[in-house]
Design an enzyme around this catalytic site. Structure first.
Site, short mmCIF file in Angstrom:
data_model
loop_
_atom_site.label_atom_id
_atom_site.label_comp_id
_atom_site.label_asym_id
_atom_site.label_seq_id
_atom_site.Cartn_x
_atom_site.Cartn_y
_atom_site.Cartn_z
N ASP A 8 0.88 -1.16 0.00
CA ASP A 8 0.00 0.00 0.00
C ASP A 8 0.92 1.21 0.00
O ASP A 8 1.80 1.34 0.84
CB ASP A 8 -0.89 -0.02 1.25
CG ASP A 8 -1.93 1.08 1.21
OD1 ASP A 8 -2.21 1.59 0.11
OD2 ASP A 8 -2.46 1.43 2.27
N GLU B 182 -1.79 -1.33 -5.61
CA GLU B 182 -2.98 -0.64 -6.06
C GLU B 182 -2.61 0.20 -7.27
O GLU B 182 -1.59 0.87 -7.28
CB GLU B 182 -3.48 0.29 -4.95
CG GLU B 182 -4.76 -0.15 -4.34
CD GLU B 182 -5.19 0.79 -3.23
OE1 GLU B 182 -6.39 1.02 -3.11
OE2 GLU B 182 -4.34 1.29 -2.48
N ASP C 216 -3.24 1.48 7.87
CA ASP C 216 -2.38 1.07 6.76
C ASP C 216 -2.21 -0.45 6.67
O ASP C 216 -2.23 -1.02 5.59
CB ASP C 216 -1.00 1.74 6.90
CG ASP C 216 -1.11 3.25 6.81
OD1 ASP C 216 -1.98 3.73 6.07
OD2 ASP C 216 -0.32 3.94 7.48
#
Ligand SMILES: [Zn+2]
Length: 405
Positions: A179, A266, A348
């Site tokens: 992430d 992502e 997170d």
């Protein structure tokens, strides 16, 4: 397998002049051919074929003899091929429309042949034997060589080598998810634990210096010597920032790729986010797009896979435990409790775990066929197959994406 090495060149004054002439010819022909393509399209609505503008060359060399005298002919052939690639990248949505080249930016020429490594020198057709600094001996077959000059007047050669057999790679077998954030550069989840890598804010550190020099530069009279001097100084600060950023991204991507077989990220649509002015500086600074490129080619080199999941996947708002999706989760909330299953989440860590689960779900569907993945998507095979993710419009830019790190 192909691998690129980048070496610094130290041409003599005569060689610098010869290189400048070659850069000039290549740039001139690029602009000439691009203009012809644009004209042809506006008149006929069709694009001009590579073979057509390649065939201009003999006549152009008669009309402009310096084109023949100052430049090795294969370099011009390469320009035509690269323009064709730039058009293809544009039509397939990988890059912007090809642009005219300016003598004020980075210059480069590509040699498909007739470049030899001789001792610690590079022997280049029409230029001569140029002194170079190699960090390791070159024993492999040289495919193409791209010679470039930076705005800070440094010369580099990017040498594409053909390596026989598989190179020895450290091969971890983990499936990692990343992430990407602003507070931390990357939050990595390996299924068991979370590792956070903090963001080196290079630009901030150099920002004051840059602002001071840019201000002075702007005050100088156009065309004056001191303006040119400050232009170089500004370019130098930019170069320092970009070098340290690349170094960080190369080292981190190398470490993660060594540990893993699959990496899930992502798809952030970095360009769309950069348009958000409040965040734009720090986003461009951390270089997410470049990081994804580095992961991609390093994984490919060991037959691993980079999986990108859709940017509308609600990775932060979903509970990784029960799948409950929150209506809203503002950026300032770092920890939260799931209203459904009461699990306490670190923002997170939870997001990284969701990205991992989603990536594994996509991979398990028909081996990751992008057409079948409903919410996310795997990088389209056209890009993956040709390895052109980072080729942008100027297909002749230094191909150091192929294994410098
Ligand atoms: Zn829950």
């Amino acid at each position: 397998m192909l691998k690129a090495v980048k070496v610094r060149l130290y041409p003599t004054t005569e060689q610098e002049i010869a290189l400048a002439k070659s850069f000039c010819c290549a740039r001139w022909y690029w602009n000439y051919a691009l203009n012809a393509c644009i004209q042809h399209y506006s008149q006929t609505g069709k694009s001009l074929k590579l073979s057509v503008y390649k065939a201009y060359l003999p006549q152009l060399k008669v009309e402009y003899p310096w084109l023949k005298e100052d430049c090795y002919s294969a370099v011009l052939q390469c320009v035509a091929i690269n323009l064709n690639k730039a058009y293809a990248n544009f039509f397939e949505g990988r890059a912007k429309f090809p642009r005219f080249k300016s003598k004020h930016h980075k210059q480069s020429i590509q040699y498909p042949q007739n470049v030899k490594v001789v001792g610690d020198c590079l022997e280049v057709a029409k230029i001569g034997v140029i002194k170079a600094v190699f960090h390791r001996p070159i024993e492999e077959k040289v495919k193409t060589v791209t010679i470039s000059k930076t705005p800070t007047d440094k010369y580099f050669a990017s040498i594409l080598l053909e390596i026989e057999g598989e190179s020895s790679q450290i091969s971890g077998d983990k499936t990692l998810s990343i992430d990407l954030g602003l507070k931390d550069f990357a939050i990595v989840h390996d299924g068991n634990e979370v590792t956070k890598y903090s963001n080196p804010k290079y630009l901030k550190r150099h920002e004051k210096n840059l602002a001071r020099k840019q201000k002075k530069f702007a005050r100088k009279v156009k065309g004056s010597n001191s303006r040119n001097k400050y232009k170089k100084l500004v370019a130098k600060v930019h170069e320092r920032v970009s070098n340290s950023r690349q170094d960080f991204l190369h080292k981190l991507s190398r470490k993660l790729v060594d540990e893993s077989q699959v990496i899930i990220v992502e798809n952030l649509n970095v360009k769309g986010m950069v348009r958000n002015r409040k965040l734009s500086k720090s986003i461009s600074d951390v270089g997410w797009g470049m990081f994804a490129n580095f992961l991609d080619y390093k994984l490919k080199a060991k037959d691993g896979q980079l999986v990108e999941i859709g940017r509308f996947f609600p990775s932060s708002k979903t509970c990784s435990c029960c799948g409950h999706v929150l209506d809203e989760l503002t950026l300032d909330i770092r920890e939260w409790d799931c209203p459904s299953c009461k699990t306490h989440h670190d923002r997170d860590g939870n997001a990284a775990l969701n990205i991992r689960n989603e990536g594994i779900r996509i991979l398990s569907m028909d081996g990751g066929n992008p057409l079948l993945a409903d919410r996310g998507c795997v990088r389209p095979p056209t890009r993956k197959g040709k390895g052109q993710r980072s080729m942008k419009s100027e297909a002749h830019t230094v191909p150091d994406r192929v294994g410098v790190g």
